[in-house]
Motif scaffolding. Structure first.
Motif, PDB file in Angstrom:
ATOM      1  N   TYR A 174       0.860  -1.184   0.000  1.00  0.00           N
ATOM      2  CA  TYR A 174       0.000   0.000   0.000  1.00  0.00           C
ATOM      3  C   TYR A 174       0.894   1.231   0.000  1.00  0.00           C
ATOM      4  O   TYR A 174       1.869   1.300   0.757  1.00  0.00           O
ATOM      5  CB  TYR A 174      -0.920   0.027   1.232  1.00  0.00           C
ATOM      6  CG  TYR A 174      -2.026   1.021   1.076  1.00  0.00           C
ATOM      7  CD1 TYR A 174      -3.198   0.666   0.416  1.00  0.00           C
ATOM      8  CD2 TYR A 174      -1.891   2.324   1.525  1.00  0.00           C
ATOM      9  CE1 TYR A 174      -4.209   1.599   0.221  1.00  0.00           C
ATOM     10  CE2 TYR A 174      -2.897   3.254   1.334  1.00  0.00           C
ATOM     11  CZ  TYR A 174      -4.051   2.883   0.680  1.00  0.00           C
ATOM     12  OH  TYR A 174      -5.042   3.803   0.481  1.00  0.00           O
ATOM     13  N   SER A 234       0.982   5.677  -0.234  1.00  0.00           N
ATOM     14  CA  SER A 234       0.216   6.904  -0.072  1.00  0.00           C
ATOM     15  C   SER A 234       1.150   8.102  -0.175  1.00  0.00           C
ATOM     16  O   SER A 234       2.315   8.023   0.193  1.00  0.00           O
ATOM     17  CB  SER A 234      -0.466   6.895   1.295  1.00  0.00           C
ATOM     18  OG  SER A 234      -1.155   8.108   1.528  1.00  0.00           O
ATOM     19  N   LYS A 246      -7.285   2.288   3.633  1.00  0.00           N
ATOM     20  CA  LYS A 246      -7.740   3.239   2.607  1.00  0.00           C
ATOM     21  C   LYS A 246      -8.516   4.416   3.199  1.00  0.00           C
ATOM     22  O   LYS A 246      -8.433   5.529   2.693  1.00  0.00           O
ATOM     23  CB  LYS A 246      -8.643   2.537   1.577  1.00  0.00           C
ATOM     24  CG  LYS A 246      -7.901   1.766   0.543  1.00  0.00           C
ATOM     25  CD  LYS A 246      -8.884   1.167  -0.456  1.00  0.00           C
ATOM     26  CE  LYS A 246      -8.166   0.432  -1.548  1.00  0.00           C
ATOM     27  NZ  LYS A 246      -9.113  -0.128  -2.531  1.00  0.00           N
ATOM     28  N   ASN A 256      -5.788   6.704   4.736  1.00  0.00           N
ATOM     29  CA  ASN A 256      -4.611   6.933   3.900  1.00  0.00           C
ATOM     30  C   ASN A 256      -4.979   6.783   2.430  1.00  0.00           C
ATOM     31  O   ASN A 256      -4.777   5.716   1.858  1.00  0.00           O
ATOM     32  CB  ASN A 256      -3.512   5.909   4.230  1.00  0.00           C
ATOM     33  CG  ASN A 256      -3.101   5.912   5.667  1.00  0.00           C
ATOM     34  OD1 ASN A 256      -2.411   6.812   6.105  1.00  0.00           O
ATOM     35  ND2 ASN A 256      -3.538   4.909   6.420  1.00  0.00           N
ATOM     36  N   PRO A 257      -5.504   7.805   1.792  1.00  0.00           N
ATOM     37  CA  PRO A 257      -5.806   7.663   0.372  1.00  0.00           C
ATOM     38  C   PRO A 257      -4.541   7.255  -0.375  1.00  0.00           C
ATOM     39  O   PRO A 257      -3.470   7.810  -0.139  1.00  0.00           O
ATOM     40  CB  PRO A 257      -6.266   9.053  -0.044  1.00  0.00           C
ATOM     41  CG  PRO A 257      -6.705   9.715   1.229  1.00  0.00           C
ATOM     42  CD  PRO A 257      -5.831   9.135   2.292  1.00  0.00           C
ATOM     43  N   GLY A 258      -4.665   6.242  -1.220  1.00  0.00           N
ATOM     44  CA  GLY A 258      -3.484   5.766  -1.931  1.00  0.00           C
ATOM     45  C   GLY A 258      -3.817   4.655  -2.894  1.00  0.00           C
ATOM     46  O   GLY A 258      -4.958   4.485  -3.306  1.00  0.00           O
TER      47      GLY A 258
END
Length: 181
Positions: free
Chosen positions: A118, A120, A159, A162-164
């Motif tokens: 992941y 971000s 998500k 942490n937008p990513g």
């Protein structure tokens, strides 16, 4: 005739830019995750390489691995040297990093494991998702456990705060070959 002149100039202006002159939208950033070797035998060392394509700025990185019984380990970030790497396009991150004085050794259970990378733009906020058991703990403990939780629950929780972007991949861990008579 006056109305035709501005129209003619506008058409000339638009046709003066050919396809090679126009700005093309860039492809969205994507992650790749590769484990080596794959398959891997219990007791062997494993490395995980995460790459970024089409990104224009560094991204903060997390890596989680779920075993076939639903235990989830947070591999990155951690408290080792270089344990909170940033990912840049064309510059993959490998864990453990080359030259590290430690290794990632596979343990039971055998079966299909799932890795989640992941990334971000902002430093990752993992409070409520994982925590360190003590001030001296090297790796954080993931709060969400259970078969299928990596994709169903953990990814959703990460998500939200942490937008990513993310990438899931699987790899097989095989039971070791017995050398007993």
């Amino acid at each position: 005739m006056k109305t035709m002149l501005p129209l003619a100039l506008a058409v000339l202006g638009l046709t003066g830019c050919g396809p090679g002159d126009s700005l093309q939208p860039s492809a969205p950033p994507t992650l790749t995750v590769q484990t080596t070797p794959n398959p891997v035998t219990i007791g062997q060392t494993l490395s995980v390489q995460i790459g970024l394509q089409n990104g224009s700025e560094p991204l903060f990185l997390a890596l989680f691995i779920e075993d076939p019984e639903g235990r989830i380990a947070q591999i990155l970030p951690n408290r080792l040297p270089d344990g909170a790497p940033t990912l840049k396009a064309g510059q993959p991150v490998t864990f453990p990093p080359p030259g590290a004085l430690y290794e990632l050794r596979t343990v039971a259970p055998a079966g299909v494991h799932t890795a989640l990378a992941y990334a971000s733009r902002e430093p990752l906020k993992l409070d409520g998702i994982s925590s360190y058991a003590s001030a001296g703990a090297t790796f954080a403990t993931v709060n969400r456990q259970g078969k299928g939780s990596l994709e169903a629950s953990l990814l959703s929780a990460v998500k939200v705060v942490n937008p990513g972007i993310s990438q899931l991949t699987s790899f097989e861990v095989k039971a070791g070959v017995s050398t007993a008579p």
